[in-house]
Design a protein around this motif. Structure first.
Motif, mmCIF file in Angstrom:
data_model
loop_
_atom_site.group_PDB
_atom_site.id
_atom_site.type_symbol
_atom_site.label_atom_id
_atom_site.label_comp_id
_atom_site.label_asym_id
_atom_site.label_seq_id
_atom_site.Cartn_x
_atom_site.Cartn_y
_atom_site.Cartn_z
ATOM 1 N N ALA A 187 -31.732 10.246 -32.757
ATOM 2 C CA ALA A 187 -31.325 9.075 -31.985
ATOM 3 C C ALA A 187 -30.873 9.480 -30.588
ATOM 4 N N ALA A 188 -30.135 10.567 -30.497
ATOM 5 C CA ALA A 188 -29.671 11.041 -29.195
ATOM 6 C C ALA A 188 -30.843 11.450 -28.314
ATOM 7 N N GLU A 189 -31.825 12.097 -28.912
ATOM 8 C CA GLU A 189 -33.017 12.477 -28.140
ATOM 9 C C GLU A 189 -33.762 11.251 -27.645
ATOM 10 N N GLY A 190 -33.854 10.242 -28.497
ATOM 11 C CA GLY A 190 -34.537 9.020 -28.090
ATOM 12 C C GLY A 190 -33.807 8.279 -26.987
ATOM 13 N N MET A 191 -32.479 8.354 -27.003
ATOM 14 C CA MET A 191 -31.676 7.683 -25.972
ATOM 15 C C MET A 191 -31.441 8.575 -24.754
ATOM 16 N N ARG A 192 -31.927 9.833 -24.827
ATOM 17 C CA ARG A 192 -31.771 10.791 -23.727
ATOM 18 C C ARG A 192 -30.300 11.012 -23.376
ATOM 19 N N VAL A 193 -29.523 11.306 -24.414
ATOM 20 C CA VAL A 193 -28.100 11.573 -24.249
ATOM 21 C C VAL A 193 -27.740 12.731 -25.164
ATOM 22 N N ALA A 194 -26.712 13.469 -24.815
ATOM 23 C CA ALA A 194 -26.274 14.576 -25.657
ATOM 24 C C ALA A 194 -25.759 14.031 -26.985
ATOM 25 N N GLN A 195 -26.071 14.740 -28.062
ATOM 26 C CA GLN A 195 -25.676 14.259 -29.387
ATOM 27 C C GLN A 195 -24.163 14.097 -29.533
ATOM 28 N N PRO A 196 -23.316 15.022 -29.015
ATOM 29 C CA PRO A 196 -21.864 14.822 -29.125
ATOM 30 C C PRO A 196 -21.392 13.546 -28.425
ATOM 31 N N SER A 197 -22.011 13.215 -27.283
ATOM 32 C CA SER A 197 -21.620 11.989 -26.573
ATOM 33 C C SER A 197 -21.974 10.753 -27.393
ATOM 34 N N LEU A 198 -23.164 10.770 -28.003
ATOM 35 C CA LEU A 198 -23.561 9.641 -28.839
ATOM 36 C C LEU A 198 -22.613 9.499 -30.027
ATOM 37 N N SER A 199 -22.295 10.606 -30.689
ATOM 38 C CA SER A 199 -21.394 10.554 -31.842
ATOM 39 C C SER A 199 -20.021 10.045 -31.441
ATOM 40 N N LYS A 200 -19.550 10.435 -30.275
ATOM 41 C CA LYS A 200 -18.244 9.991 -29.792
ATOM 42 C C LYS A 200 -18.218 8.483 -29.586
ATOM 43 N N GLN A 201 -19.296 7.955 -29.028
ATOM 44 C CA GLN A 201 -19.357 6.510 -28.794
ATOM 45 C C GLN A 201 -19.447 5.738 -30.112
ATOM 46 N N ILE A 202 -20.153 6.294 -31.081
ATOM 47 C CA ILE A 202 -20.232 5.644 -32.394
ATOM 48 C C ILE A 202 -18.851 5.614 -33.043
ATOM 49 N N LYS A 203 -18.121 6.718 -32.957
ATOM 50 C CA LYS A 203 -16.776 6.764 -33.537
ATOM 51 C C LYS A 203 -15.849 5.773 -32.846
ATOM 52 N N ALA A 204 -15.982 5.643 -31.515
ATOM 53 C CA ALA A 204 -15.166 4.676 -30.787
ATOM 54 C C ALA A 204 -15.487 3.254 -31.229
#
Length: 310
Positions: A21-38
């Protein structure tokens, strides 16, 4: 709750994998996970179960997914509407259409629209009618050319019937008996090439055969339009198809079914709860004008008739 967080959530829900999902959104995986947790913290419930490396939606995630898709689609519509205030110099039209229309008259209609509005991007999704209805309901299309009638479990759509097309029995030209028509009962003895699930043509064929009292015998099934036509050309079996898809295919011949034959109705549809963008409205007007002129000068593909208001 931020739209970007919802976009990340939908991406993970569809990929069932955080890294993909992070690759598809062109974002670092830790940043994506952080936003999901928020997002989970704000909603007060976990959205994903991450047991043993498998990512699945929790009940809260299942409830949020259709709402998130709708919110993202509505936000995109709002952005498009604001961008179009400059006079349709930019924007986007997302159109769904059946394979028979994509292979037939749609290209000319798209060319006319592109010439009139060169700054508007065109996105075309080709698929079976039931698939297009679902994609339209999710907000991933602005308009769709679908087959009527709608089924009882289909979402609320605004539909306008515009065309009727004849279905014919396609067979290899070398085997064509040059008969004026064939009765549906005669198909009982012929192996058939069948479309994949989700195609209205599959359901139309099965329904016609069952009404005649038999189950069709499949030689091969699961194909898209081009594959089905190629399989018929190769002699694997016959298929029930719109007559216009046989134009330009000398290796195939079409025989009408016995009078009154078999026809289907094509409609242009959009979601009832969302007003089409100005670009989508302009495309609808362009398409209807194109069809009206083609019907008037006799250039509609064979077996296709315009539905006129009475």
């Amino acid at each position: 709750m931020q739209l970007q967080q919802l976009a990340y959530f939908v991406a993970v829900a569809e990929a069932r994998h955080f890294t993909q999902a992070a690759e598809g959104m062109r974002v670092a995986q830790p940043s994506l996970s952080k936003q999901i947790k928020a997002l989970e913290a704000e909603l007060g419930a976990p959205l994903f179960s991450r047991a043993r490396g498998n990512v699945t939606l929790t009940p809260a995630g299942e409830a949020l997914l259709p709402l998130a898709r709708r919110m993202l689609a509505d936000a995109e519509t709002a952005r498009s509407e604001v961008g179009e205030l400059a006079g349709l110099r930019r924007g986007r039209v997302r159109l769904g259409a059946t394979p028979s229309l994509c292979a037939g008259l749609l290209a000319d209609a798209l060319a006319r629209f592109h010439h009139a509005y060169p700054g508007i991007e065109l996105f075309v999704e080709e698929g079976g009618s039931r698939d297009l209805v679902r994609t339209l309901a999710r907000g991933q299309l602005d308009l769709a050319l679908i087959i009527m009638p709608l089924h009882s479990d289909d979402p609320a759509l605004v539909t306008e019937e515009i065309l009727r097309e004849n279905l014919v029995v396609a067979s290899p030209s070398a085997d064509h008996a040059h008969r004026p028509y064939v009765r549906i009962e005669e198909l009982r003895r012929r192996p058939m090439v069948m479309f994949r699930r989700g195609y209205d043509l599959r359901e139309a064929t099965l329904s016609a055969c069952r009404q005649a009292g038999f189950e069709p015998r499949f030689a091969v099934e699961g194909g898209e339009m081009d594959a089905v036509l190629r399989f018929v050309e190769a002699g694997l079996g016959i298929a029930l198809v719109p007559s216009m898809v046989l134009d330009g295919r000398p290796g195939l011949a079409g025989t009408p079914l016995a009078p009154p034959g078999l026809r289907r109705t094509i409609a242009i549809a959009h979601r009832k709860d969302v007003q089409p963008t100005r670009a989508a409205q302009a495309f609808r007007s362009t398409l209807l004008l194109f069809l009206t002129e083609a019907a008037r000068d006799g250039s509609l593909p064979q077996g296709l008739d315009l539905i006129t208001e009475t």
